[in-house]
Design a protein around this motif. Structure first.
Motif, mmCIF file in Angstrom:
data_model
loop_
_atom_site.group_PDB
_atom_site.id
_atom_site.type_symbol
_atom_site.label_atom_id
_atom_site.label_comp_id
_atom_site.label_asym_id
_atom_site.label_seq_id
_atom_site.Cartn_x
_atom_site.Cartn_y
_atom_site.Cartn_z
ATOM 1 N N ASP A 1 -10.740 1.391 3.038
ATOM 2 C CA ASP A 1 -11.191 0.871 1.851
ATOM 3 C C ASP A 1 -10.187 -0.062 1.448
ATOM 4 O OD1 ASP A 1 -12.602 0.573 -0.458
ATOM 5 O OD2 ASP A 1 -11.803 2.201 -1.445
ATOM 6 N N ALA A 2 -8.875 0.290 1.386
ATOM 7 C CA ALA A 2 -7.765 -0.684 1.266
ATOM 8 C C ALA A 2 -7.786 -1.982 1.657
ATOM 9 C CB ALA A 2 -6.429 0.077 1.295
ATOM 10 N N VAL B 1 -3.222 4.657 -1.901
ATOM 11 C CA VAL B 1 -4.035 5.326 -0.998
ATOM 12 C C VAL B 1 -3.615 6.662 -1.091
ATOM 13 C CG1 VAL B 1 -4.635 5.765 1.352
ATOM 14 C CG2 VAL B 1 -4.475 3.384 0.240
ATOM 15 N N LEU C 1 -7.522 3.810 3.923
ATOM 16 C CA LEU C 1 -7.021 2.625 4.398
ATOM 17 C C LEU C 1 -7.836 1.616 4.660
ATOM 18 C CD1 LEU C 1 -4.076 4.048 6.594
ATOM 19 C CD2 LEU C 1 -3.897 2.873 4.500
ATOM 20 N N VAL D 1 0.810 -1.202 -0.068
ATOM 21 C CA VAL D 1 -0.079 -0.003 -0.029
ATOM 22 C C VAL D 1 0.910 1.184 -0.035
ATOM 23 C CG1 VAL D 1 -1.789 1.214 1.052
ATOM 24 C CG2 VAL D 1 -1.727 -1.288 1.158
ATOM 25 N N ILE E 1 -1.871 -1.672 -3.862
ATOM 26 C CA ILE E 1 -3.069 -0.537 -3.633
ATOM 27 C C ILE E 1 -2.435 0.844 -3.332
ATOM 28 C CG2 ILE E 1 -4.792 -0.127 -2.165
ATOM 29 C CD1 ILE E 1 -3.438 -3.611 -2.229
ATOM 30 N N ALA F 1 -7.677 3.144 -3.488
ATOM 31 C CA ALA F 1 -8.456 3.346 -2.338
ATOM 32 C C ALA F 1 -8.844 4.507 -1.936
ATOM 33 C CB ALA F 1 -8.034 2.255 -1.208
ATOM 34 N N ASP G 1 1.720 5.371 -2.181
ATOM 35 C CA ASP G 1 1.116 6.768 -2.586
ATOM 36 C C ASP G 1 2.139 7.308 -3.674
ATOM 37 O OD1 ASP G 1 2.902 7.633 -0.476
ATOM 38 O OD2 ASP G 1 2.017 9.219 -0.400
ATOM 39 N N TYR H 1 -5.749 -1.166 -7.551
ATOM 40 C CA TYR H 1 -6.793 -0.630 -6.951
ATOM 41 C C TYR H 1 -6.468 0.656 -6.416
ATOM 42 C CZ TYR H 1 -11.062 0.012 -4.383
ATOM 43 O OH TYR H 1 -12.313 0.482 -3.708
#
Length: 229
Positions: free
Chosen positions: A213-214, A193, A211, A174, A191, A208, A176, A206
């Protein structure tokens, strides 16, 4: 892009700055507070142009802080970051992953002083980040240990997965920013974010909303491999 149907997630590696913390860069945060943003921009440019390595970048950044705030200590840095809150959804995201039997880890290019605090408050056992250096009296000294180079998070993810006995088909990342791309590419699920880089958006499986939602997306795909296998 990856194939979620081939993933069975057991480990989630989270970036910290901009993902779990609202600040984009913990290094930049110190520069802003120390009034050394100009030095920061110069050091960044030297690194990006390949004129200095990662350790030299750490050395020049920390040297700028020391010159601007003589005698600054670990405790001063901890106090400086004490006003930076952990995103509220991080607690819930880590909790629901833990309840599903999924381990969380932090793989961050941020300052270890704040990354260690995040790990402690979220109850995360495994984390890695560049380490600042202090003398026996707790005063910051120039340099540090680049346990993780910001643009090579793939190495950290691979090492952590190997240590825990997971294959990369069992790892989600995850992130950014551009610094997360190699880690995202290495993981089975990527993912984004709060992304602030179009490349991150393009390469994520994905994007999100937050977090939580992730975490739900990860849970949705955690056992797909088992069902289809």
């Amino acid at each position: 892009m990856h194939e979620p149907s081939r993933c069975r997630i057991r480990l989630v590696a989270f970036d910290v700055d901009g993902v779990i913390l609202p600040i984009r860069s913990s290094w930049g945060y110190i520069h802003e507070r120390a009034g050394t943003t100009r030095e920061s921009e110069l050091n960044y440019r030297l690194f990006m142009e390949g004129k200095i390595g990662y350790w030299e970048w750490m050395f020049l950044d920390t040297l700028a802080w020391i010159e601007a705030m003589p005698g600054i200590t670990r405790w001063d840095l901890e106090e400086l970051f004490s006003s930076v809150p952990i995103n509220r959804d991080a607690y819930e995201a880590v909790r629901i992953l833990r309840e599903a039997g999924i381990e969380s880890a932090l793989v961050s290019g941020g300052v270890d002083v704040v990354v260690s605090r995040v790990a402690r408050e979220l109850g995360i056992k495994y984390w890695v980040s560049p380490a600042l250096a202090f003398d026996p009296w707790g005063r910051l000294v120039p340099g540090g240990e680049p346990r993780l180079e910001a643009d090579r998070k793939d190495r950290a993810v691979l090492s952590l997965a190997r240590k825990l006995g997971y294959s990369m088909r069992e790892v989600a990342f995850v992130g950014d920013s551009r610094w997360d791309l190699r880690g995202m590419r290495e993981a089975c699920l990527a993912i984004a974010v709060n992304p602030h880089d179009n490349h991150v958006v393009e390469e994520a499986d994905y994007v999100a909303e937050d977090l939580l939602d992730a975490a739900y997306f990860i849970l949705e795909h955690s056992y797909t491999w088992k069902r289809n296998g």
